[in-house]
Design a protein around this motif. Structure first.
Motif, PDB file in Angstrom:
ATOM      1  N   ALA A  75       0.853  -1.190   0.000  1.00 48.30           N
ATOM      2  CA  ALA A  75       0.000   0.000   0.000  1.00 48.30           C
ATOM      3  C   ALA A  75       0.886   1.237   0.000  1.00 48.30           C
ATOM      4  CB  ALA A  75      -0.907   0.006   1.223  1.00 48.30           C
ATOM      5  N   ARG A  76       0.578   2.147  -0.900  1.00 50.01           N
ATOM      6  CA  ARG A  76       1.369   3.383  -0.913  1.00 50.01           C
ATOM      7  C   ARG A  76       0.514   4.541  -1.405  1.00 50.01           C
ATOM      8  NH1 ARG A  76       3.814  -0.108  -4.435  1.00 50.01           N
ATOM      9  NH2 ARG A  76       5.347  -0.488  -2.850  1.00 50.01           N
ATOM     10  N   ALA A  77       0.879   5.704  -0.897  1.00 49.90           N
ATOM     11  CA  ALA A  77       0.218   6.928  -1.329  1.00 49.90           C
ATOM     12  C   ALA A  77       0.583   7.179  -2.785  1.00 49.90           C
ATOM     13  CB  ALA A  77       0.649   8.097  -0.451  1.00 49.90           C
ATOM     14  N   LYS A  78      -0.353   7.669  -3.532  1.00 49.76           N
ATOM     15  CA  LYS A  78      -0.169   7.869  -4.970  1.00 49.76           C
ATOM     16  C   LYS A  78       0.787   9.012  -5.301  1.00 49.76           C
ATOM     17  CE  LYS A  78      -2.967   8.380  -9.124  1.00 49.76           C
ATOM     18  NZ  LYS A  78      -4.320   8.580  -9.640  1.00 49.76           N
ATOM     19  N   ALA A  79       0.819  10.020  -4.474  1.00 52.46           N
ATOM     20  CA  ALA A  79       1.531  11.258  -4.817  1.00 52.46           C
ATOM     21  C   ALA A  79       3.046  11.106  -4.936  1.00 52.46           C
ATOM     22  CB  ALA A  79       1.196  12.339  -3.799  1.00 52.46           C
ATOM     23  N   GLY A  80       3.652  10.242  -4.170  1.00 50.84           N
ATOM     24  CA  GLY A  80       5.097  10.074  -4.262  1.00 50.84           C
ATOM     25  C   GLY A  80       5.857  10.844  -3.199  1.00 50.84           C
ATOM     26  N   TYR A  81       7.160  10.671  -3.224  1.00 52.56           N
ATOM     27  CA  TYR A  81       8.026  11.296  -2.225  1.00 52.56           C
ATOM     28  C   TYR A  81       7.864  12.818  -2.208  1.00 52.56           C
ATOM     29  CZ  TYR A  81      10.437   6.841  -1.814  1.00 52.56           C
ATOM     30  OH  TYR A  81      10.730   5.529  -1.595  1.00 52.56           O
ATOM     31  N   GLY A  82       7.883  13.374  -1.000  1.00 55.87           N
ATOM     32  CA  GLY A  82       7.820  14.814  -0.843  1.00 55.87           C
ATOM     33  C   GLY A  82       6.425  15.406  -0.975  1.00 55.87           C
ATOM     34  N   ARG A  83       5.420  14.571  -1.191  1.00 57.35           N
ATOM     35  CA  ARG A  83       4.054  15.079  -1.358  1.00 57.35           C
ATOM     36  C   ARG A  83       3.152  14.613  -0.220  1.00 57.35           C
ATOM     37  NH1 ARG A  83       1.957  15.267  -6.769  1.00 57.35           N
ATOM     38  NH2 ARG A  83       0.294  16.367  -5.727  1.00 57.35           N
TER      39      ARG A  83
ATOM     40  N   SER B  27     -24.597  24.698   1.089  1.00 61.38           N
ATOM     41  CA  SER B  27     -25.643  24.819   2.114  1.00 61.38           C
ATOM     42  C   SER B  27     -25.419  26.024   3.019  1.00 61.38           C
ATOM     43  CB  SER B  27     -25.744  23.541   2.944  1.00 61.38           C
ATOM     44  OG  SER B  27     -24.650  23.425   3.821  1.00 61.38           O
ATOM     45  N   LYS B  28     -24.161  26.451   3.164  1.00 59.45           N
ATOM     46  CA  LYS B  28     -23.847  27.627   3.981  1.00 59.45           C
ATOM     47  C   LYS B  28     -23.912  28.913   3.167  1.00 59.45           C
ATOM     48  CE  LYS B  28     -20.804  25.340   7.269  1.00 59.45           C
ATOM     49  NZ  LYS B  28     -19.430  25.271   7.765  1.00 59.45           N
ATOM     50  N   GLY B  29     -24.177  28.767   1.878  1.00 61.80           N
ATOM     51  CA  GLY B  29     -24.242  29.953   1.030  1.00 61.80           C
ATOM     52  C   GLY B  29     -22.874  30.535   0.734  1.00 61.80           C
ATOM     53  N   GLU B  30     -21.860  29.693   0.769  1.00 58.46           N
ATOM     54  CA  GLU B  30     -20.496  30.154   0.521  1.00 58.46           C
ATOM     55  C   GLU B  30     -19.986  29.618  -0.813  1.00 58.46           C
ATOM     56  OE1 GLU B  30     -18.144  28.756   3.772  1.00 58.46           O
ATOM     57  OE2 GLU B  30     -19.331  29.810   5.277  1.00 58.46           O
ATOM     58  N   GLN B  31     -19.008  30.296  -1.339  1.00 61.42           N
ATOM     59  CA  GLN B  31     -18.362  29.833  -2.562  1.00 61.42           C
ATOM     60  C   GLN B  31     -17.591  28.550  -2.250  1.00 61.42           C
ATOM     61  OE1 GLN B  31     -15.973  32.796  -4.456  1.00 61.42           O
ATOM     62  NE2 GLN B  31     -15.084  31.352  -5.897  1.00 61.42           N
ATOM     63  N   ILE B  32     -17.672  27.562  -3.122  1.00 59.90           N
ATOM     64  CA  ILE B  32     -16.981  26.292  -2.912  1.00 59.90           C
ATOM     65  C   ILE B  32     -15.472  26.517  -3.017  1.00 59.90           C
ATOM     66  CG2 ILE B  32     -16.627  23.941  -3.754  1.00 59.90           C
ATOM     67  CD1 ILE B  32     -19.500  24.077  -4.902  1.00 59.90           C
ATOM     68  N   ASN B  33     -14.753  26.053  -2.023  1.00 60.58           N
ATOM     69  CA  ASN B  33     -13.302  26.170  -2.018  1.00 60.58           C
ATOM     70  C   ASN B  33     -12.720  24.900  -2.657  1.00 60.58           C
ATOM     71  OD1 ASN B  33     -10.565  26.348  -1.485  1.00 60.58           O
ATOM     72  ND2 ASN B  33     -10.862  27.209   0.564  1.00 60.58           N
ATOM     73  N   TRP B  34     -12.695  24.896  -3.979  1.00 60.13           N
ATOM     74  CA  TRP B  34     -12.230  23.727  -4.720  1.00 60.13           C
ATOM     75  C   TRP B  34     -10.762  23.423  -4.447  1.00 60.13           C
ATOM     76  CZ3 TRP B  34     -15.721  20.568  -6.147  1.00 60.13           C
ATOM     77  CH2 TRP B  34     -16.972  21.014  -6.573  1.00 60.13           C
ATOM     78  N   GLU B  35      -9.974  24.454  -4.215  1.00 56.13           N
ATOM     79  CA  GLU B  35      -8.556  24.230  -3.950  1.00 56.13           C
ATOM     80  C   GLU B  35      -8.374  23.432  -2.654  1.00 56.13           C
ATOM     81  OE1 GLU B  35      -4.285  26.516  -3.512  1.00 56.13           O
ATOM     82  OE2 GLU B  35      -6.079  27.714  -3.815  1.00 56.13           O
ATOM     83  N   TYR B  36      -9.115  23.788  -1.619  1.00 53.19           N
ATOM     84  CA  TYR B  36      -9.058  23.066  -0.349  1.00 53.19           C
ATOM     85  C   TYR B  36      -9.464  21.602  -0.546  1.00 53.19           C
ATOM     86  CZ  TYR B  36     -10.659  21.176   4.069  1.00 53.19           C
ATOM     87  OH  TYR B  36     -10.881  20.336   5.137  1.00 53.19           O
ATOM     88  N   ILE B  37     -10.594  21.388  -1.206  1.00 52.20           N
ATOM     89  CA  ILE B  37     -11.090  20.021  -1.411  1.00 52.20           C
ATOM     90  C   ILE B  37     -10.074  19.214  -2.217  1.00 52.20           C
ATOM     91  CG2 ILE B  37     -12.926  18.606  -2.420  1.00 52.20           C
ATOM     92  CD1 ILE B  37     -14.851  20.982  -1.850  1.00 52.20           C
ATOM     93  N   SER B  38      -9.526  19.818  -3.256  1.00 53.59           N
ATOM     94  CA  SER B  38      -8.555  19.144  -4.107  1.00 53.59           C
ATOM     95  C   SER B  38      -7.303  18.750  -3.325  1.00 53.59           C
ATOM     96  CB  SER B  38      -8.178  20.064  -5.269  1.00 53.59           C
ATOM     97  OG  SER B  38      -7.254  19.448  -6.109  1.00 53.59           O
ATOM     98  N   LYS B  39      -6.796  19.667  -2.518  1.00 49.78           N
ATOM     99  CA  LYS B  39      -5.593  19.373  -1.723  1.00 49.78           C
ATOM    100  C   LYS B  39      -5.887  18.320  -0.659  1.00 49.78           C
ATOM    101  CE  LYS B  39      -2.865  23.531  -2.463  1.00 49.78           C
ATOM    102  NZ  LYS B  39      -2.455  23.013  -3.730  1.00 49.78           N
ATOM    103  N   ARG B  40      -7.066  18.375  -0.076  1.00 48.23           N
ATOM    104  CA  ARG B  40      -7.454  17.375   0.927  1.00 48.23           C
ATOM    105  C   ARG B  40      -7.460  15.976   0.319  1.00 48.23           C
ATOM    106  NH1 ARG B  40      -9.773  17.084   5.989  1.00 48.23           N
ATOM    107  NH2 ARG B  40     -11.303  15.435   6.278  1.00 48.23           N
TER     108      ARG B  40
ATOM    109  N   GLY C 175      -5.658  15.092  -2.192  1.00 47.76           N
ATOM    110  CA  GLY C 175      -4.346  14.783  -2.730  1.00 47.76           C
ATOM    111  C   GLY C 175      -4.271  14.886  -4.243  1.00 47.76           C
ATOM    112  N   HIS C 176      -5.181  15.657  -4.830  1.00 49.20           N
ATOM    113  CA  HIS C 176      -5.162  15.865  -6.274  1.00 49.20           C
ATOM    114  C   HIS C 176      -4.163  16.955  -6.640  1.00 49.20           C
ATOM    115  CE1 HIS C 176      -9.558  14.284  -6.630  1.00 49.20           C
ATOM    116  NE2 HIS C 176      -8.677  13.311  -6.663  1.00 49.20           N
ATOM    117  N   SER C 177      -3.524  16.798  -7.770  1.00 48.29           N
ATOM    118  CA  SER C 177      -2.593  17.835  -8.220  1.00 48.29           C
ATOM    119  C   SER C 177      -3.329  18.910  -9.010  1.00 48.29           C
ATOM    120  CB  SER C 177      -1.466  17.224  -9.056  1.00 48.29           C
ATOM    121  OG  SER C 177      -1.997  16.521 -10.153  1.00 48.29           O
ATOM    122  N   SER C 178      -4.564  18.627  -9.391  1.00 49.81           N
ATOM    123  CA  SER C 178      -5.344  19.586 -10.170  1.00 49.81           C
ATOM    124  C   SER C 178      -6.778  19.652  -9.644  1.00 49.81           C
ATOM    125  CB  SER C 178      -5.363  19.155 -11.644  1.00 49.81           C
ATOM    126  OG  SER C 178      -6.334  19.863 -12.363  1.00 49.81           O
TER     127      SER C 178
END
Length: 184
Positions: free
Chosen positions: A38-46, A133-146, A148-151
């Motif tokens: 089992a290994r994380a997909k991102a690789g060393y340093g990520r 639901s909170k009436g806020e703009q979706i923080n796609w960058e946060y979700i993406s980083k959570r 582990g997506h690079s994009s």
């Protein structure tokens, strides 16, 4: 899997040292030499840290102090085989095939077809819907980083499964924003 949006192999690669109870979460680290492959997909340093709900961290603590200890684990992986029909398997690092078999077993038993990766999609979708639901703009960058997506494109186009009512709420939020901007 669902609460952290983890890939199966990321979660199966978690060692006890990757748990941070003070910060309330898990470190996802790339290790090429895990005995369960089992290994994380991102690789060393990520490496990335994923915060988890307090109640889940409590469950992890209980699991370690009961099931994990009883299994007589011969390694420091968080997820090990427990209560196996083959007693010699107990305490071994859980593999992807064992996890998949567990899901398949419970899918048959409950008549709800679910695979581990589906929970990752559910996590991304729930995060996006929470912003809406909170009436806020979706923080796609946060979700993406959570996740582990690079994009963020991958997150938006593949993982977030919004419903028509989600789009309607978002449209109304934008209309209200325009209205307030005109007034101000």
């Amino acid at each position: 899997l669902k609460e952290g949006g983890f890939r199966s192999n990321e979660l199966l690669g978690v060692h006890l040292e990757d748990i941070d109870f003070a910060e309330q979460g898990l470190w996802i680290r790339f290790r090429a030499d895990n005995i369960n492959s089992a290994r994380a997909k991102a690789g060393y340093g990520r490496d990335r840290f994923v915060h988890l709900p307090t109640d889940l961290m409590t469950l992890i603590d209980r699991y370690i102090s009961s099931e994990w200890l009883k299994s007589n684990a011969n390694n420091d992986f968080l997820f090990v085989v427990v209560n196996s029909n083959t007693p010699s398997d107990n305490g071994q690092a859980m593999t992807k095939s064992t996890l998949d078999s567990t899901f398949k077993y419970y899918s048959k038993k409950t008549k709800i077809k679910i695979r581990p990766h589906m929970l990752r999609h559910t996590h991304a979708t729930e995060l996006a819907r929470e912003y809406i639901s909170k009436g806020e703009q979706i923080n796609w960058e946060y979700i993406s980083k959570r996740l582990g997506h690079s994009s963020i494109t991958t997150t938006i186009e593949t993982y977030a499964h919004l419903r028509p009512e989600d789009y309607k709420k978002e449209y109304k939020r934008l209309q209200e924003y325009k209205k307030q901007k005109k007034k101000g």
